[in-house]
Structure formats: C-alpha cells, structure tokens
Write a protein that holds these residues in place. Structure first.
Motif, mmCIF file in Angstrom:
data_model
loop_
_atom_site.group_PDB
_atom_site.id
_atom_site.type_symbol
_atom_site.label_atom_id
_atom_site.label_comp_id
_atom_site.label_asym_id
_atom_site.label_seq_id
_atom_site.Cartn_x
_atom_site.Cartn_y
_atom_site.Cartn_z
ATOM 1 N N HIS A 50 0.829 -1.207 0.000
ATOM 2 C CA HIS A 50 0.000 0.000 0.000
ATOM 3 C C HIS A 50 0.863 1.256 0.000
ATOM 4 O O HIS A 50 0.994 1.930 1.016
ATOM 5 C CB HIS A 50 -0.943 -0.039 1.208
ATOM 6 N N PRO A 51 1.448 1.568 -1.159
ATOM 7 C CA PRO A 51 2.305 2.752 -1.243
ATOM 8 C C PRO A 51 1.486 4.047 -1.211
ATOM 9 O O PRO A 51 0.297 4.039 -1.521
ATOM 10 C CB PRO A 51 2.977 2.589 -2.617
ATOM 11 N N GLU A 52 2.175 5.129 -0.808
ATOM 12 C CA GLU A 52 1.511 6.438 -0.819
ATOM 13 C C GLU A 52 1.535 7.032 -2.219
ATOM 14 O O GLU A 52 0.637 7.767 -2.604
ATOM 15 C CB GLU A 52 2.243 7.398 0.135
ATOM 16 N N ILE A 53 2.633 6.736 -2.946
ATOM 17 C CA ILE A 53 2.813 7.330 -4.276
ATOM 18 C C ILE A 53 3.237 6.250 -5.270
ATOM 19 O O ILE A 53 4.029 5.362 -4.929
ATOM 20 C CB ILE A 53 3.900 8.432 -4.246
ATOM 21 N N VAL A 54 2.699 6.338 -6.483
ATOM 22 C CA VAL A 54 3.066 5.385 -7.542
ATOM 23 C C VAL A 54 3.407 6.165 -8.806
ATOM 24 O O VAL A 54 2.717 7.121 -9.155
ATOM 25 C CB VAL A 54 1.899 4.410 -7.830
ATOM 26 N N CYS A 55 4.495 5.742 -9.465
ATOM 27 C CA CYS A 55 4.869 6.362 -10.736
ATOM 28 C C CYS A 55 4.659 5.368 -11.874
ATOM 29 O O CYS A 55 5.073 4.211 -11.780
ATOM 30 C CB CYS A 55 6.329 6.801 -10.689
ATOM 31 N N VAL A 56 3.996 5.810 -12.940
ATOM 32 C CA VAL A 56 3.838 5.008 -14.156
ATOM 33 C C VAL A 56 4.493 5.772 -15.306
ATOM 34 O O VAL A 56 4.916 6.915 -15.129
ATOM 35 C CB VAL A 56 2.344 4.731 -14.460
ATOM 36 N N VAL A 57 4.563 5.186 -16.481
ATOM 37 C CA VAL A 57 5.219 5.874 -17.594
ATOM 38 C C VAL A 57 4.283 6.916 -18.213
ATOM 39 O O VAL A 57 4.642 8.062 -18.425
ATOM 40 C CB VAL A 57 5.678 4.862 -18.673
ATOM 41 N N ARG A 58 3.019 6.501 -18.455
ATOM 42 C CA ARG A 58 2.110 7.351 -19.231
ATOM 43 C C ARG A 58 1.198 8.203 -18.359
ATOM 44 O O ARG A 58 0.645 7.734 -17.352
ATOM 45 C CB ARG A 58 1.236 6.468 -20.139
ATOM 46 N N LYS A 59 1.021 9.433 -18.806
ATOM 47 C CA LYS A 59 0.144 10.375 -18.106
ATOM 48 C C LYS A 59 -1.289 9.843 -18.034
ATOM 49 O O LYS A 59 -1.944 9.919 -16.993
ATOM 50 C CB LYS A 59 0.172 11.718 -18.847
ATOM 51 N N GLU A 60 -1.770 9.266 -19.151
ATOM 52 C CA GLU A 60 -3.163 8.802 -19.162
ATOM 53 C C GLU A 60 -3.391 7.659 -18.168
ATOM 54 O O GLU A 60 -4.453 7.569 -17.549
ATOM 55 C CB GLU A 60 -3.620 8.418 -20.580
ATOM 56 N N ASP A 61 -2.366 6.804 -17.988
ATOM 57 C CA ASP A 61 -2.484 5.743 -16.971
ATOM 58 C C ASP A 61 -2.565 6.359 -15.572
ATOM 59 O O ASP A 61 -3.367 5.925 -14.738
ATOM 60 C CB ASP A 61 -1.288 4.794 -17.038
ATOM 61 N N ALA A 62 -1.725 7.380 -15.339
ATOM 62 C CA ALA A 62 -1.719 8.037 -14.025
ATOM 63 C C ALA A 62 -3.089 8.651 -13.729
ATOM 64 O O ALA A 62 -3.616 8.516 -12.615
ATOM 65 C CB ALA A 62 -0.632 9.116 -13.977
ATOM 66 N N GLN A 63 -3.678 9.273 -14.737
ATOM 67 C CA GLN A 63 -4.988 9.904 -14.535
ATOM 68 C C GLN A 63 -6.080 8.871 -14.274
ATOM 69 O O GLN A 63 -6.881 9.012 -13.356
ATOM 70 C CB GLN A 63 -5.348 10.754 -15.760
ATOM 71 N N ALA A 64 -6.097 7.805 -15.079
ATOM 72 C CA ALA A 64 -7.115 6.769 -14.898
ATOM 73 C C ALA A 64 -6.986 6.100 -13.531
ATOM 74 O O ALA A 64 -7.988 5.847 -12.841
ATOM 75 C CB ALA A 64 -6.994 5.731 -16.017
ATOM 76 N N LEU A 65 -5.732 5.842 -13.119
ATOM 77 C CA LEU A 65 -5.510 5.163 -11.845
ATOM 78 C C LEU A 65 -5.887 6.054 -10.656
ATOM 79 O O LEU A 65 -6.348 5.562 -9.621
ATOM 80 C CB LEU A 65 -4.045 4.733 -11.735
ATOM 81 N N SER A 66 -5.697 7.380 -10.823
ATOM 82 C CA SER A 66 -6.011 8.312 -9.732
ATOM 83 C C SER A 66 -7.477 8.213 -9.308
ATOM 84 O O SER A 66 -7.780 8.257 -8.112
ATOM 85 C CB SER A 66 -5.748 9.756 -10.166
ATOM 86 N N SER A 67 -8.375 8.057 -10.281
ATOM 87 C CA SER A 67 -9.786 7.976 -9.889
ATOM 88 C C SER A 67 -10.117 6.616 -9.291
ATOM 89 O O SER A 67 -10.995 6.494 -8.443
ATOM 90 C CB SER A 67 -10.699 8.297 -11.084
ATOM 91 N N GLU A 68 -9.373 5.584 -9.736
ATOM 92 C CA GLU A 68 -9.633 4.251 -9.198
ATOM 93 C C GLU A 68 -9.055 4.058 -7.784
ATOM 94 O O GLU A 68 -9.615 3.326 -6.976
ATOM 95 C CB GLU A 68 -9.042 3.209 -10.152
ATOM 96 N N TYR A 69 -7.917 4.715 -7.521
ATOM 97 C CA TYR A 69 -7.259 4.603 -6.206
ATOM 98 C C TYR A 69 -7.082 5.998 -5.608
ATOM 99 O O TYR A 69 -5.985 6.560 -5.641
ATOM 100 C CB TYR A 69 -5.885 3.936 -6.338
ATOM 101 N N PRO A 70 -8.154 6.572 -5.044
ATOM 102 C CA PRO A 70 -8.088 7.957 -4.559
ATOM 103 C C PRO A 70 -7.102 8.163 -3.404
ATOM 104 O O PRO A 70 -6.670 9.298 -3.176
ATOM 105 C CB PRO A 70 -9.532 8.252 -4.125
ATOM 106 N N ASP A 71 -6.725 7.085 -2.710
ATOM 107 C CA ASP A 71 -5.808 7.242 -1.571
ATOM 108 C C ASP A 71 -4.344 7.297 -2.003
ATOM 109 O O ASP A 71 -3.463 7.578 -1.197
ATOM 110 C CB ASP A 71 -5.973 6.081 -0.577
ATOM 111 N N ILE A 72 -4.087 6.982 -3.276
ATOM 112 C CA ILE A 72 -2.706 6.963 -3.761
ATOM 113 C C ILE A 72 -2.489 8.152 -4.692
ATOM 114 O O ILE A 72 -3.360 8.475 -5.505
ATOM 115 C CB ILE A 72 -2.411 5.650 -4.528
ATOM 116 N N ARG A 73 -1.328 8.777 -4.571
ATOM 117 C CA ARG A 73 -0.984 9.854 -5.509
ATOM 118 C C ARG A 73 -0.209 9.242 -6.672
ATOM 119 O O ARG A 73 0.735 8.473 -6.450
ATOM 120 C CB ARG A 73 -0.135 10.904 -4.800
ATOM 121 N N PHE A 74 -0.625 9.540 -7.892
ATOM 122 C CA PHE A 74 0.048 8.994 -9.078
ATOM 123 C C PHE A 74 0.840 10.071 -9.804
ATOM 124 O O PHE A 74 0.319 11.162 -10.051
ATOM 125 C CB PHE A 74 -0.970 8.356 -10.032
#
Ligand code: MG
Length: 383
Positions: A50-74
């Motif tokens: 359960h990390p606080e922050i996650v980094c992905v390569v693509r901006k669109e993945d970060a945006q989609a994941l942000s709504s799915e995991y509101p407790d994590i900063r992407f």
C-alpha cells in the motif's frame, strides 16, 4: 521499520523485492513504487502493498488510476521517477530499473541523502565517478543487489581494504557458453533468452549471453569496492553455486555460496549489517557432484575484454559502451539484427567514438545520446 522507495516494481528484481518486504513486514514497508506500462501487474501489486505514491510511464495511466485509487498519488514519466527518488521521509531507494534510465533517479536519491540498494548496474557503469563522488559528499551508502557484488560485499565484512589481494567475480557464461563463435551464427532470441541457471529479465539475459553483463559487473565492482582493474578477475563457473570470492593478502580465499535466489542479495542489501531469515532452499552439498572453474576468454567473449579496456580508460567511453549495448541488445530482441551483430555494433561504436578523458556529467548524457544515434545508423545500414 525501514521505509523503501522501489523503482522498477514489476521486473524480476522488483517482484522479488516485494516478496522480501512481505516476508518481513515488521522490518520493511514500501512508501512509493514505480512500474512501466503494465497496469494489470500494478493492480495485482496494489492488492499486496500500500504505497503512498506510484509512478507510471504514461500520463493517461496516471490519470485513470487516480480515480480508481483515490488514496494513492500517481505521478508519471522520467520526472515522476526523479520525484520518487527525492521524496522526504524514506530510508532506502531500491533501484531496479533497467539501463541508463536508472542514472538520474540514483543521483537524485543521493543528493537528497538517501541510501541506495542498487540493482541497476548501468548506473555505475555510465556514471560511476559522479555517483561515487556524490555518495561520499552526501554521506550515502550504496548496497549491491547483484549476486556477485553481494557475495563480494559479504566476503569483505570484517576485513580492511588493504588486506584484499583481488576480487574474483564468477561467471556462468550465459545461454551459449558451450558454443564456439561459429556456432553462434543464426541463433534465435528464444535460445538466447534461456539462461541455464538464473531466471532474470530479458535485457540482462542477453547481456549474460554476450558476457557484456560480466564486463559491466567488473566496472561495477571497481566503483563499489574501490579496486583497480588489475585486482578484479573473472573466472568461469558454470554451476553458479559460488557467487563470487575475495582473495586476501595472506592467500586466504573467502567465497559466498548458495542456491541461485536473488532474494538473498536483495534482502541483505536491505537488512545489512544484520541477517534475516529467508524461506529459500538450502544448498545441499551432498547433491553437488562437482564445481568447475575455467579462465574467461576475451577471444570467445570480446565484450568482456572491451569492458576492461573501457573501464581502465574511463572518460566518456563507459557511457558509449552502455548506450551502444542497450540499443544493440534491444535490436536483437526485436529481430532487427543477428546475435553476433551485437558485439560488432558495440565494439565498432566504442572504437570509433571520439574519446574524451576529462568529462562533466553533461558529457555523459551527450555521449549516451550520440552513441545511440550512431548505433541506430549502423543498424539501418545493415538492413
Ligand atoms: Mg550478476
């Protein structure tokens, strides 16, 4: 409790790092992690840690994941990796990125005072002098996550630098160790990817078959342990039971042995100077029929010889060596070139490149970019 930032969580080392963390959840916690494009694997990882922050390569993945995991900063991209490395309030960066991409996050972590558990050997090959100087300046420690360097690190415990006569790095010889150079013509990617002893990522498995990997490890050992290249030997050892050795001035040789399990180097890099239990297989000496050792041939494995030469000359050449190899390795895996072309491309690029002895960090970045261009051009000429 040691707080970890893990770069490269979905790769072979990343997955095993998570395993180590889960086996010792009273010792380690993952504060932040990065993955590449594989969102499916990320979702699986997020069911376990359960990390606080996650980094992905693509901006669109970060945006989609942000709504799915509101407790994590992407966050995303190369900047995201550097941001993770520079976070406040964590103890150690596990850098399990592949290739040159690992250099900038490593530098950022050092400059912000974080210790590093380093699986990304390209970081030291390319930027060794800068990385070690910065580590010294910021009082930061580097712990190896490479089976050979972990072995040497373990053998060195309790001894002084001046008591060491030489480091002996063992080499399995990779997937084609029993073939002559003639027999390497026309080998397939699939054949090259089946390593006899270790299960690893694709890039490093090809590097093992050319022994570029061992050459990188010699340079890595030079920087990590501070010995010159005359005091670092490579010996072929097909069984991969002896992970590496140190000979001392009194001729005593200390070796570290074990089953091939990368979780040990990962765990030791995180737990040092302590040892923690590991649910792995014990080495059964009664089942070992024999251990073999042989000289490493620079004729059979020219990239190993080239790595010694480049390591001794330094300047911009390590960056050229690494960049040329990254491009050629990828081109072979993409089916664009033959296996033996990897060596030709790397050797010719290093030999033709304008050598610069005194370099800045910017020169390293420039040499990297230029060498990539040159190899790409050479590949296009071949096609
Ligand atoms: Mg290794």
């Amino acid at each position: 409790m040691k707080s970890i930032v893990l770069l490269g969580a979905s790769g072979s080392i990343g997955v095993q790092t998570i395993d180590v963390v889960l086996n010792h959840s009273d010792e380690f916690v993952i504060k932040a992690l990065s993955i590449g494009y594989n969102v499916k694997v990320l979702k699986d990882i997020l069911t376990k840690v359960h990390p606080e922050i996650v980094c992905v390569v693509r901006k669109e993945d970060a945006q989609a994941l942000s709504s799915e995991y509101p407790d994590i900063r992407f966050v995303y991209g190369d900047e995201g990796l550097v941001e993770l490395a520079g976070l406040d309030g964590y103890d150690v960066l596990v850098n399990a990125l592949v290739g040159f991409a690992g250099l900038l996050p490593t530098m950022r972590a050092i400059e912000t005072g974080h210790d590093i558990a380093l699986a990304n050997k390209e970081t030291l090959v390319v930027g060794g002098s800068f990385v070690m100087e910065a580590a010294k300046k910021h009082g930061v420690s580097l712990y190896p996550i490479d089976s050979e360097h972990s072995a040497i690190f373990q053998c060195l415990q309790g001894n002084q630098h001046h008591e060491v006569k030489r480091l002996i790095v063992t080499a399995s010889g990779g997937s084609f160790r029993n073939r002559t150079r003639d027999q390497l013509k026309g080998v397939t990617v699939q054949e090259a990817l089946s390593h006899p002893n270790w299960s690893m990522g694709a890039k490093i498995t090809i590097d093992s078959a050319t022994m570029m990997n061992k050459g990188f490890e010699v340079i890595e050992a030079h920087w990590l342990f501070g010995f010159d290249f005359d005091h670092i030997d490579v010996v072929m050892h097909p069984e991969s039971v002896v992970h590496s050795m140190v000979e001392f001035v009194d001729t005593a040789v200390v070796a570290q042995l074990g089953t091939p399990d990368m979780r040990l180097p990962i765990q030791y890099a995180l737990s040092w100077p302590r040892r923690l239990s590991l649910p792995g297989e014990s080495l059964d000496f009664t089942k070992l029929s024999a251990l073999h050792f042989a000289p490493a041939s620079f004729e059979r494995f020219p990239l190993l010889g080239l790595a010694y030469e480049v390591g001794r000359r330094q300047g911009n050449l390590p960056a050229v060596l690494n960049a040329a190899n990254e491009v050629a390795n990828q081109a072979f895996r993409d089916g664009r070139i033959e296996f033996l072309d990897i060596e030709d491309l790397v050797i010719s690029t290093v030999n033709e490149f304008e050598f610069k002895k005194e370099i800045t960090f910017e020169d390293v970045l420039e040499a990297d970019a230029k060498a990539r261009e040159i190899v790409e051009m050479k590949i296009k000429e071949k096609m």
